[in-house]
Design an enzyme around this catalytic site. Structure first.
Site, PDB file in Angstrom:
ATOM      1  N   HIS A  42       9.476  -0.424  -5.130  1.00 17.74           N
ATOM      2  CA  HIS A  42       9.556  -1.727  -5.789  1.00 17.74           C
ATOM      3  C   HIS A  42       9.785  -1.592  -7.290  1.00 17.74           C
ATOM      4  CE1 HIS A  42       7.997  -2.912  -1.946  1.00 17.74           C
ATOM      5  NE2 HIS A  42       8.267  -4.165  -2.250  1.00 17.74           N
ATOM      6  N   PRO A  43      10.696  -2.411  -7.797  1.00 20.27           N
ATOM      7  CA  PRO A  43      10.944  -2.381  -9.239  1.00 20.27           C
ATOM      8  C   PRO A  43       9.803  -3.078  -9.975  1.00 20.27           C
ATOM      9  CG  PRO A  43      12.156  -4.191  -8.261  1.00 20.27           C
ATOM     10  CD  PRO A  43      11.485  -3.469  -7.119  1.00 20.27           C
ATOM     11  N   ILE A  75       3.325  -7.529  -6.482  1.00 20.61           N
ATOM     12  CA  ILE A  75       2.787  -8.856  -6.161  1.00 20.61           C
ATOM     13  C   ILE A  75       3.958  -9.723  -5.707  1.00 20.61           C
ATOM     14  CG2 ILE A  75       3.047  -9.750  -8.533  1.00 20.61           C
ATOM     15  CD1 ILE A  75       0.312 -11.203  -8.113  1.00 20.61           C
ATOM     16  N   CYS A  76       3.695 -10.633  -4.781  1.00 23.32           N
ATOM     17  CA  CYS A  76       4.762 -11.508  -4.281  1.00 23.32           C
ATOM     18  C   CYS A  76       5.115 -12.524  -5.373  1.00 23.32           C
ATOM     19  CB  CYS A  76       4.296 -12.207  -3.003  1.00 23.32           C
ATOM     20  SG  CYS A  76       5.530 -13.344  -2.363  1.00 23.32           S
ATOM     21  N   ALA A  77       6.242 -12.280  -6.039  1.00 26.90           N
ATOM     22  CA  ALA A  77       6.606 -13.105  -7.193  1.00 26.90           C
ATOM     23  C   ALA A  77       6.887 -14.549  -6.798  1.00 26.90           C
ATOM     24  CB  ALA A  77       7.820 -12.489  -7.892  1.00 26.90           C
ATOM     25  N   GLU A 129      13.628 -13.432  -6.758  1.00 27.58           N
ATOM     26  CA  GLU A 129      12.163 -13.557  -6.750  1.00 27.58           C
ATOM     27  C   GLU A 129      11.595 -13.552  -8.169  1.00 27.58           C
ATOM     28  OE1 GLU A 129      12.075 -11.315  -2.438  1.00 27.58           O
ATOM     29  OE2 GLU A 129      11.501 -10.207  -4.225  1.00 27.58           O
ATOM     30  N   GLN A 130      12.085 -12.645  -8.981  1.00 30.77           N
ATOM     31  CA  GLN A 130      11.570 -12.553 -10.348  1.00 30.77           C
ATOM     32  C   GLN A 130      11.926 -13.816 -11.134  1.00 30.77           C
ATOM     33  OE1 GLN A 130      11.304  -8.886 -12.320  1.00 30.77           O
ATOM     34  NE2 GLN A 130      11.494  -7.625 -10.498  1.00 30.77           N
ATOM     35  N   SER A 163      15.271  -9.236  -5.194  1.00 28.12           N
ATOM     36  CA  SER A 163      14.293  -9.094  -6.270  1.00 28.12           C
ATOM     37  C   SER A 163      14.687  -9.931  -7.486  1.00 28.12           C
ATOM     38  CB  SER A 163      14.164  -7.611  -6.640  1.00 28.12           C
ATOM     39  OG  SER A 163      13.127  -7.438  -7.556  1.00 28.12           O
ATOM     40  N   PHE A 179       2.573  -1.837  -9.818  1.00 31.47           N
ATOM     41  CA  PHE A 179       1.895  -3.087  -9.478  1.00 31.47           C
ATOM     42  C   PHE A 179       2.863  -3.949  -8.678  1.00 31.47           C
ATOM     43  CE2 PHE A 179       1.184  -7.588 -10.763  1.00 31.47           C
ATOM     44  CZ  PHE A 179      -0.095  -7.762 -10.238  1.00 31.47           C
TER      45      PHE A 179
HETATM   46  N1  LIG Z   1       6.696  -5.023  -8.607  1.00 31.87           N
HETATM   47  C1  LIG Z   1       6.875  -6.052  -7.750  1.00 31.87           C
HETATM   48  O1  LIG Z   1       5.950  -6.732  -7.353  1.00 31.87           O
HETATM   49  N2  LIG Z   1       8.151  -6.297  -7.370  1.00 31.87           N
HETATM   50  C2  LIG Z   1       8.485  -7.270  -6.470  1.00 31.87           C
HETATM   51  N3  LIG Z   1       7.729  -8.438  -6.203  1.00 31.87           N
HETATM   52  C3  LIG Z   1       8.561  -9.354  -5.684  1.00 31.87           C
HETATM   53  O2  LIG Z   1       8.248 -10.481  -5.295  1.00 31.87           O
HETATM   54  N4  LIG Z   1       9.837  -8.870  -5.667  1.00 31.87           N
HETATM   55  C4  LIG Z   1       9.853  -7.614  -6.197  1.00 31.87           C
HETATM   56  O3  LIG Z   1      10.798  -6.881  -6.401  1.00 31.87           O
END
Ligand SMILES: NC(=O)N[C@H]1NC(=O)NC1=O
Length: 173
Positions: free
Chosen positions: A72-73, A126-128, A92-93, A89, A124
């Site tokens: 995961h980035p 987390i579901c963005a 999401e971000q 991603s 770290f």
């Molecule tokens: N670091 C991290 O949580 N990355 C992720 N979270 C998310 O929802 N998309 C991601 O790429």
């Protein structure tokens, strides 16, 4: 090239390679999870697909779970700055407002991401899509005091939430 969400009937009929292409990024940069999922077909419905996916993830060894987290980035990290995130991603971000951070927020997030990675040896996660920027910054502060074992657990739980939302974008309910 598939356009828009597909039916479960179509999901069950996809050639294995095509299935892996479609579902290869429901867990970020982990196409092997998609390949394993392909072999769990036929799948009754989306819920069945998600249950199988979670079972596959739960069945991984701790070191494979760490490997999944490491794919995961960072949120608002260098890859995001350079526009090098996966399509999923990036969206999401953006949905968490991470593309709208003030310079101070971005600095804080990057600094805390680094401390987190230094402490646990994985990023770290987390579901963005389920959190806004401020909640992400708070979550990072709170989770920092956990044990590595607990963070591996929480991180993998977040991977499942991210995967669920990605699956829902791909398959008709
Ligand atoms: N670091 C991290 O949580 N990355 C992720 N979270 C998310 O929802 N998309 C991601 O790429």
């Amino acid at each position: 090239m598939l356009m828009g969400p597909i039916s479960m009937t179509a999901v069950n009929l996809l050639e294995p390679a095509e299935f892996t292409r479609v579902f290869g990024n429901v867990v970020e940069l982990a196409p092997s999870i998609g390949s394993v999922l392909a072999r769990r077909r036929p799948l009754k419905d989306v819920q069945h697909l998600l249950t199988e996916l979670n079972t596959i993830i739960d069945g991984l060894s701790d070191s494979d779970k760490v490997d999944i987290l490491r794919r995961h980035p960072d949120l608002a990290g260098v890859l995001a700055e350079k526009g090098l995130l996966t399509t999923e991603s990036t969206a999401e971000q953006k949905s968490a407002g991470l593309d709208q951070l003030t310079e101070q927020q971005k600095y804080d997030l990057q600094r805390m991401n680094k401390s987190y990675r230094d402490k646990f040896g994985f990023p770290f996660v987390i579901c963005a899509r389920e959190n806004k920027a401020v909640a992400i910054l708070e979550g990072l502060t709170t989770r920092m005091i956990n044990t590595r074992e607990r963070e591996l657990d929480i991180g993998i739980g977040e991977v499942k939430k991210i995967a669920r939302l990605r699956v829902c974008d791909l398959v008709m309910a």
